[in-house]
Scaffold this motif. Structure first.
Motif, PDB file in Angstrom:
ATOM      1  N   GLU A 275     -11.856 -36.501  11.776  1.00 62.71           N
ATOM      2  CA  GLU A 275     -10.611 -36.636  11.020  1.00 62.71           C
ATOM      3  C   GLU A 275      -9.827 -35.327  10.962  1.00 62.71           C
ATOM      4  N   GLN A 276     -10.462 -34.236  11.241  1.00 63.28           N
ATOM      5  CA  GLN A 276      -9.779 -32.943  11.245  1.00 63.28           C
ATOM      6  C   GLN A 276      -9.414 -32.482  12.657  1.00 63.28           C
TER       7      GLN A 276
ATOM      8  N   ASP B 274     -20.647 -35.111   8.438  1.00 60.92           N
ATOM      9  CA  ASP B 274     -20.012 -33.955   9.060  1.00 60.92           C
ATOM     10  C   ASP B 274     -19.238 -34.344  10.315  1.00 60.92           C
TER      11      ASP B 274
ATOM     12  N   ARG C  46      -8.192 -41.570   9.983  1.00 61.92           N
ATOM     13  CA  ARG C  46      -7.964 -41.326   8.559  1.00 61.92           C
ATOM     14  C   ARG C  46      -7.161 -42.465   7.919  1.00 61.92           C
TER      15      ARG C  46
ATOM     16  N   VAL D  90     -16.020 -36.057   9.324  1.00 62.49           N
ATOM     17  CA  VAL D  90     -15.067 -35.048   8.854  1.00 62.49           C
ATOM     18  C   VAL D  90     -14.414 -34.328  10.033  1.00 62.49           C
TER      19      VAL D  90
ATOM     20  N   ARG E 298     -15.336 -40.883   3.201  1.00 66.93           N
ATOM     21  CA  ARG E 298     -15.878 -40.501   4.503  1.00 66.93           C
ATOM     22  C   ARG E 298     -17.377 -40.787   4.593  1.00 66.93           C
TER      23      ARG E 298
END
Length: 286
Positions: free
Chosen positions: A55-56, A49, A11, A52, A37
């Motif tokens: 990064e999560q 996706d 990130r 994402v 992103r």
């Protein structure tokens, strides 16, 4: 795999890159200074996706191929790239001539060249990165695997690889490829990767064996070549090669040598990549 640390690192690297550094226009309506992103996903060739989820901290362990793509997309330095691999639970790629990740500095230069066709190669002639115009000109080399990823191997084992050069230039080009490989073999005399490639080429091609026996040595830096493109015809290109200090990677820049070639190259850009075969075998590299 250190998911939380990996997520934070990705990130922060994404937010630190200015769009112009990777060839993306920074318009007046843009609300963030870094990359989106979806832009990282496009540059890395993966789904939004998955970016994402990375990064999560919710992703599965990324493969080394995906990590390499992310390192290129985020323009990571060698140290940052190694850190990325460690966070993902993998050993970093070796820091020698067989490493298959283009260096961050060369990737930045690739971006700055804009519409000028250019590519990053290893010292064995494997294409590590191409800009969009180079893909239009020479085909997409990302699909090659095994020995076929080396330019010199395709040249001496696949007759179709020579079709891009006029017959009167083919002998000189073959000699240049062999002389360049000979220089690499001299620098990396104890490397089994190089020795194995040479042995397989000698077994597969009598023509290669003939030229290898002449022991010519030269690292290609400046050259002029005629390329026969299937859609726009003959292109006279000046080829400038910039070599890293340790000679492990090269930036090859191709510029039109005359007005007719400039016009044909512009036509190639206008027509777009959708109208051309994307298989690299259709138009091999110089």
């Amino acid at each position: 795999m250190q998911r939380d640390q990996l997520a934070d690192f990705l990130r922060r690297r994404r937010e630190a890159i200015r769009p112009a550094e990777v060839g993306i226009a920074d318009g007046p309506r843009r609300r963030i200074t870094g990359l989106r992103r979806e832009e990282v996903a496009r540059l890395a060739g993966m789904s939004v996706d998955y970016v994402v989820r990375l990064e999560q901290g919710r992703s599965s362990q990324p493969s080394t191929q995906l990590l390499g793509a992310l390192a290129r997309a985020l323009r990571l330095s060698d140290d940052e790239r190694d850190h990325l691999f460690h966070l993902a639970g993998h050993q970093p790629p070796p820091a020698d001539g067989v490493a298959r990740l283009a260096r961050a500095g060369l990737l930045r230069m690739l971006d700055l060249l804009g519409d000028t066709p250019a590519m990053v190669l290893s010292d064995l002639g494997e294409v590590l990165a191409q800009n969009e115009t180079a893909v239009l000109l020479t085909g997409d080399h990302a699909t090659f695997s095994g020995d076929r990823r080396y330019v010199v191997y395709r040249w001496f084992t696949d007759p179709a690889a020579r079709a891009v050069h006029p017959p009167e230039e083919q002998e000189d080009h073959a000699r240049e490829l062999v002389a360049d490989l000979r220089a690499t073999a001299g620098r990396r005399s104890s490397d089994p990767t190089v020795a194995g490639l040479v042995d397989r080429l000698r077994a597969a091609s009598a023509d290669f064996g003939r030229l290898w026996a002449e022991h010519e040595v030269a690292v290609r830096r400046v050259d002029r070549k005629t390329l026969l493109h299937p859609r726009v015809g003959s292109l006279l290109m000046d080829c400038q090669t910039l070599v890293t200090p340790d000679q492990s990677q090269q930036l090859l820049v191709l510029t039109p040598a005359d007005a007719a070639t400039r016009e044909r190259l512009e036509l190639l850009r206008v027509l777009g990549i959708e109208e051309f075969p994307t298989r690299a075998t259709s138009t091999p590299i110089l």
